[in-house]
Design a protein around this motif. Structure first.
Motif, PDB file in Angstrom:
ATOM      1  N   TYR A  31      32.846  -3.851  -9.312  1.00 23.55           N
ATOM      2  CA  TYR A  31      33.853  -3.642  -8.358  1.00 23.55           C
ATOM      3  C   TYR A  31      33.981  -3.065  -8.126  1.00 23.55           C
ATOM      4  O   TYR A  31      34.662  -3.128  -7.192  1.00 23.55           O
ATOM      5  CB  TYR A  31      33.651  -5.470  -7.790  1.00 23.55           C
ATOM      6  N   GLU A  73      30.773 -13.623  -6.184  1.00 26.76           N
ATOM      7  CA  GLU A  73      29.303 -13.761  -7.282  1.00 26.76           C
ATOM      8  C   GLU A  73      27.851 -14.752  -6.531  1.00 26.76           C
ATOM      9  O   GLU A  73      28.648 -15.370  -6.639  1.00 26.76           O
ATOM     10  CB  GLU A  73      29.268 -13.862  -8.567  1.00 26.76           C
ATOM     11  N   ALA A 101      27.083 -12.108  -2.659  1.00 28.10           N
ATOM     12  CA  ALA A 101      26.584 -11.232  -3.604  1.00 28.10           C
ATOM     13  C   ALA A 101      24.591 -12.036  -3.820  1.00 28.10           C
ATOM     14  O   ALA A 101      24.553 -13.571  -3.216  1.00 28.10           O
ATOM     15  CB  ALA A 101      26.687 -11.193  -5.151  1.00 28.10           C
ATOM     16  N   PRO A 102      23.966 -11.173  -3.847  1.00 27.32           N
ATOM     17  CA  PRO A 102      23.737  -9.754  -4.418  1.00 27.32           C
ATOM     18  C   PRO A 102      24.015  -9.146  -3.721  1.00 27.32           C
ATOM     19  O   PRO A 102      23.399  -9.114  -2.087  1.00 27.32           O
ATOM     20  CB  PRO A 102      22.405  -9.658  -5.039  1.00 27.32           C
ATOM     21  N   ARG A 139      28.026  -1.935  -6.885  1.00 30.06           N
ATOM     22  CA  ARG A 139      28.375  -3.423  -6.356  1.00 30.06           C
ATOM     23  C   ARG A 139      30.375  -3.338  -5.994  1.00 30.06           C
ATOM     24  O   ARG A 139      30.628  -2.846  -6.288  1.00 30.06           O
ATOM     25  CB  ARG A 139      28.909  -3.965  -8.108  1.00 30.06           C
ATOM     26  N   THR A 156      22.880  -5.438  -3.883  1.00 32.70           N
ATOM     27  CA  THR A 156      21.495  -4.580  -4.658  1.00 32.70           C
ATOM     28  C   THR A 156      21.010  -3.928  -3.245  1.00 32.70           C
ATOM     29  O   THR A 156      19.701  -3.394  -3.877  1.00 32.70           O
ATOM     30  CB  THR A 156      21.250  -5.232  -6.475  1.00 32.70           C
TER      31      THR A 156
END
Length: 370
Positions: free
Chosen positions: A19, A95, A122-123, A301, A125
């Motif tokens: 991060y 997170e 998150a996520p 991230r 991705t």
């Protein structure tokens, strides 16, 4: 930098470095403070970053120099930190999972709504070129009407590589709560929200052995199910079979496959931002790689946090609290279904987040005007 959104980071474990690498130096944000239960750790991180203060957790949550708290603590502490940030009028981005339990998640979102602050999770991705290119293919009709999907995550357990793996085997951990958010968030992007689930799970080993670091060889208890499988019924009618396991050695299964009336998509690992998307058309003879057509190129991230703090008026954040709540309820429902031996209908829903257009690294990293 005077108008940059100010970020305070709570929790400086393994994931924090990724991060910080993304956020530090970005023109849209400024990391102003860090905190960890280990004061020496926060002091060491602050010493590396000019202008960043090492604070206690309480000091950071009440700091007037923080707009959004980035919550990187273990899952069991997610709710406490989030509620503490919200109580001081700060937005929070955490997170995954949103919290360790569903009641806490509702409490966080309710408190945020009353305080007029935002919640992100998150996520992120799933905002990279892997999942977003697959989503673009589905929405372009490349496979026709989606009928069903499979999602598979199999590893022998994180204790083999993580020096402090205890939280993976306590409340808020396990393969479903740890890795499930990547797969479930992806499936919402690809197929829409889930309306009901049927689950089965097991815990066939009561302890694990730490494989690395200063505690190597130490045995830790397993307090959660280490293998979870189930069927998700999506609101649009498609079905997904999902398996998340800390009990397998390896698998040849694709992380995600989406099957439609006119083709099948092989979707890359949603724990990564990129990866090859492949299409097999009905009547075809081979898998065809699809070039990246959507998503943050070379994502890392923190891109979800950047999206969260720079969201345009009228567009919900792509890594927002509503999606995180729906993912959490889906996971909770799978475990509840397993325990009670019945199909469980969900009480939450969410629209898929706005798709991400193909965005060059220079643009999302702020080194080139959007």
């Amino acid at each position: 930098m005077g108008d940059a959104h100010r970020i305070g980071v709570v929790g400086l474990g393994v994931i924090s470095r990724a991060y910080l690498d993304t956020l530090v130096g970005h023109p849209a944000v400024r990391v102003t403070a860090v905190a960890d239960l280990d004061a020496s750790r926060s002091a060491a991180v602050a010493a590396e970053l000019p202008g960043v203060r090492a604070l206690t957790v309480a000091e950071l949550l009440s700091s007037t120099d923080v707009d959004t708290v980035l919550n990187l603590t273990v899952p069991a502490a997610h709710a406490e930190i989030a509620l503490g940030a919200i109580a001081h009028g700060k937005s929070v981005y955490g997170e995954k999972p949103l919290t360790a339990g569903l009641d806490d998640a509702h409490a966080v979102l309710t408190a945020a709504a009353k305080a007029g602050v935002g919640v992100g999770c998150a996520p992120d991705t799933v905002l990279g070129t892997g999942i977003q290119t697959a989503r673009a293919a589905v929405e372009a009709g490349e496979i026709g009407r989606p009928l069903f999907a499979s999602a598979v995550m199999v590893t022998p357990g994180h204790e083999r590589w993580h020096p402090q793996p205890d939280f993976y085997y306590t409340t808020g951990g396990g393969p479903l709560f740890d890795m499930g958010p990547y797969y479930l968030a992806s499936l919402v992007h690809l197929l829409g929200p889930v309306r009901a689930v049927t689950g089965a799970s097991s815990r066939l080993r009561d302890e694990r052995v730490i494989g690395s670091g200063p505690r190597a060889g130490e045995r830790i208890p397993v307090e959660v199910d280490s293998h979870v499988s189930g069927v998700l019924e999506h609101a649009g009618g498609a079905l997904t079979t999902i398996t998340t396991s800390f009990d397998g050695v390896a698998t040849t299964a694709a992380p995600i496959e989406v099957h439609g009336e006119r083709g099948t998509l092989s979707v890359p690992d949603p724990n990564h931002f990129d990866g090859e998307v492949r299409l097999f058309r009905l009547g075809g003879t081979e898998w065809i790689p699809l070039p990246p057509s959507a998503g943050y190129v070379n994502g890392s991230r923190g891109v979800g946090l950047l999206d969260f703090v720079t969201t345009d008026v009228g567009r919900p954040p792509r890594a927002g609290g509503d999606l995180a709540l729906h993912v959490l309820e889906t996971m909770t429902a799978l475990l509840r279904s397993s325990a009670e031996g019945r199909r469980v209908e969900l009480t939450t829903s969410t629209a898929p987040p706005a798709p991400v257009p193909l965005t060059a690294p220079e643009k999302w990293r702020g080194t080139q005007p959007v």
